[in-house]
Design a protein around this motif. Sequence first.
Motif, short mmCIF file in Angstrom:
data_model
loop_
_atom_site.label_atom_id
_atom_site.label_comp_id
_atom_site.label_asym_id
_atom_site.label_seq_id
_atom_site.Cartn_x
_atom_site.Cartn_y
_atom_site.Cartn_z
N PRO A 290 -0.67 -4.31 -8.35
CA PRO A 290 -1.34 -3.30 -7.53
C PRO A 290 -2.01 -2.20 -8.34
O PRO A 290 -3.10 -1.74 -7.98
CB PRO A 290 -0.22 -2.76 -6.65
CG PRO A 290 0.73 -3.91 -6.50
CD PRO A 290 0.70 -4.59 -7.83
N LEU A 320 3.60 -3.28 -3.28
CA LEU A 320 2.29 -2.80 -2.85
C LEU A 320 2.49 -1.63 -1.89
O LEU A 320 3.29 -1.70 -0.95
CB LEU A 320 1.53 -3.93 -2.16
CG LEU A 320 0.14 -3.61 -1.62
CD1 LEU A 320 -0.83 -3.33 -2.76
CD2 LEU A 320 -0.37 -4.78 -0.76
N ARG A 325 -3.25 -0.79 -0.85
CA ARG A 325 -3.81 -1.87 -0.04
C ARG A 325 -5.09 -1.42 0.66
O ARG A 325 -6.10 -2.14 0.67
CB ARG A 325 -2.76 -2.34 0.96
CG ARG A 325 -3.20 -3.50 1.84
CD ARG A 325 -3.64 -3.01 3.19
NE ARG A 325 -3.94 -4.11 4.10
CZ ARG A 325 -4.57 -3.96 5.26
NH1 ARG A 325 -4.97 -2.76 5.65
NH2 ARG A 325 -4.80 -5.00 6.03
N VAL A 336 -6.25 -8.49 1.37
CA VAL A 336 -5.34 -8.30 0.25
C VAL A 336 -4.03 -8.99 0.61
O VAL A 336 -3.36 -8.61 1.57
CB VAL A 336 -5.10 -6.81 -0.05
CG1 VAL A 336 -4.06 -6.63 -1.14
CG2 VAL A 336 -6.42 -6.14 -0.45
N ASN A 338 -0.30 -9.83 -0.24
CA ASN A 338 0.83 -9.32 -1.01
C ASN A 338 1.81 -10.46 -1.29
O ASN A 338 2.21 -11.19 -0.38
CB ASN A 338 1.53 -8.21 -0.23
CG ASN A 338 2.69 -7.62 -1.01
OD1 ASN A 338 2.54 -7.23 -2.16
ND2 ASN A 338 3.86 -7.56 -0.39
#
Length: 842
Positions: A290, A320, A325, A336, A338
């Motif tokens: 991240p 994250l 994000r 995105v 994760n």
Amino acid sequence: MRSVGGSVWISANGVVLADLVPRRLREQWTADGLCPGRDLYTLFSEHVRTTPGREAVVDESGALGYAALDLRVRRAAAALSAAGLGTADIIGVLLPNGRDAVVAELAVAAIGAVALPVPDTRATRDVVALLGRSRAAALITTPATAGAAREWRRGLPYLRDVWTFGPSPSGARDLNHPGDDPLWRPARPDPERPARILVSSGSEGEPTMVAYSHNAMAGGRGNYLAALRLGPDPMRILLLVSLASSFGSCGTSVTLARHGGTLVLLPRFDPAAALRAIERHRPTHVFGVPTMLRRMADLDGLADVDLSSLRAVIASGAPLRQDERDVCVRRFCRPVINVYGSTDGVNCHTGRDPDRWHPGLAGRPDPAVAELTVRDHAGRPMPAGETGEIWALGPMTPLCHVAAPELDDRNRAAGGWVRTGDLGRLDADGTLWVVGRSRRVVIRGGMKISPVRVERELGAHPDLADVYCVPVPDPDLGERMCACVATRNGMPPPTPAALTAYLRDERGLEPRELPERYLALPELPLGPTGKVCAATLARMAAESAVPVHGSAAQATTLAIEEPTMQTTTTGQTTTTGDGQSASRYVFDNHSEHAGDQHTFLARAYDPVTTARLAQAGVGPGWRCLEVGAGGGSVATWLAERVGPTGAVVATDIKPERIPGGPNLRILRHDIVRDPLPEAAFDLVHSRLVLLHLPERIAVLNRLVRALKPGGVLQLDEFDITYGPGLLMPDPAAQRLYETFLSAKIRVMKRAGADVAWGRAVAAAMRDAGLVDIDPRPRLELWTADSPGVHLIAHHTRHLRDRFVEEGMTDRQLADVRALLADPGFRATSCVFYSVQGRRPAG
């Protein structure tokens, strides 16, 4: 509790790797099609046969197709095999991201050996420890590191050979020479035998090693990657993390060997270079931690880069946060995803519904990768909605830890289950939520405090870019929690009291959850795998963190106002608003050697620097800023040049060695942390400063903003990766010089320097918005009489302790000084880049 469930593999050097998963489960996963039942090189060879022209690797040297890559792999494998290496050996790989690292890993697989990739930014002590504990029989590395590796072998009795690609120092072997067996054929190991050893990040302690089989890599990890494909075409992955990291293990073994995709690789992470790589090489996916992705998203100056090739952005390696994000979704305009995972064999992601993600949501576990359950302290399954420890078992489950049976005793359960140490809960629909880490806590007076909620809530602060909490020692309570924070775009940090009020009043934290110490930094330090390095932060926090209600002295700051700079200092050390020491520079200005350092530096490089400044037109009336003035020789020259109608401000974190004079103002100032006026200077100059700063790009942008429209920035920087010896008294002297240069590069890297920064300055200036970029590289022949040689000879004394930490002895350092004084010594200097750019006048 651990019990051997499957096969046992024993290396030629006596390392035992026992599969803790029952053999019947492994066989069932293969029968069900969840594992391919073939070794990694065989899988790779199938793609070579079916798609020989497809790009396999794209790096700074260009593109390499599958057939061309395989030619290099087979040549390297034949060389290893001819040296007697094979199916009973563990082979270390210590290389930066690029085609050589891919070739090395596939060549090890081709001879049936076990690869131990280690991130090339690891500290020497970690590398040596990993090679020793694994009893590695060989090491594949760069020519620059090979010299040091010869020294390591004294303490590594099992390490027989050191290998490099291309010209090798004496004692290292060349993988480009295939040996004497033109009939070499690849091995075909049992796919349940070990193939690769993954190394943990070590962000919270000593790195551990975990062994994976061919089937676990290509099967379990391969199934995880397949679920992220999001389209009919093969994946083109821009991999921002090290191929040698756990997260990066999805590269060679999975992207290439299992799926026949393409890897786009950068030798080191740089947010601007990563964005340009997306536009140029058109990856479908970006994989990064991240922090890396957020730094790309936050980068100014490249708003028009074409990112349309992307299908998804994959974040893993660290939790994250919501703000990370959100900024990535806005910047990349793609989902995105994760990924919750670990070196120990757990994986879950939000690929099915990335928009559903919230902090802590890991997704729905995929049995084709690993079944995940939540257990209580006795190992009993917990009902839906209740919190317990996350356990994992499936096709990606590793064999065991390497040379650490105590870790298997603690972290593996009957039947091969992995105890992750993470706390989580499963909803009724099977969705996994990760609540925190049971092993990562702050113990304050016997009370355990999890830092996860503090990081999540403080991460929502609009002025903060990064947050990570670490314990700091306390003589009364044992530990207190310290929140380490980095602000966005170089903004001044909020005060500790303001952050505490934010957590308490706006985010609802209880008093017992609040941090009691704070540390503000321009950027949080990253470890070798790209994750925030908790060990480094803990050390920095122990030295420099301040309490929530610090004294006035602790809160002293150097304020810079337009049009002048005002400074306040306390004692010998500049303090920022958080009271922390400002310097991480390897050449300490308070060292007894600093005077000689400045003298030798001025003799060697002032003629080049001042000639370039004169070409820029510096003259009467100019307002100039000299950053990191050191001994003050350039600042004094500038002050004479601008005359009484001009002014020069010379700054340094420790400015005591700058001599005073007319038209010259000397200030204590930290270019990383302290503010600068904007549009205030006709000229900004800095020599050999930014290369030492991990935050160099942020600092460069600040220097640009400090220029008046039409103002000139001149950066003088090194690239110390080039500077070969040309003529030495004898071969032993040649080897000694190479060892010295390699050790110096490691010293600089360990201190956060970019040793090749000089060659990147021009592009960085362009990305920062400057025009009329004018890079001028300079090389010279070094002899015993050269000022540059006097400078590096001085380094053997100034940096003596650091060289010793890198494995050199006092006797060797004395021999280096004698060599540099030898009339027969001839070498090429490192490259000195003097680069100018101009801020647009409009």
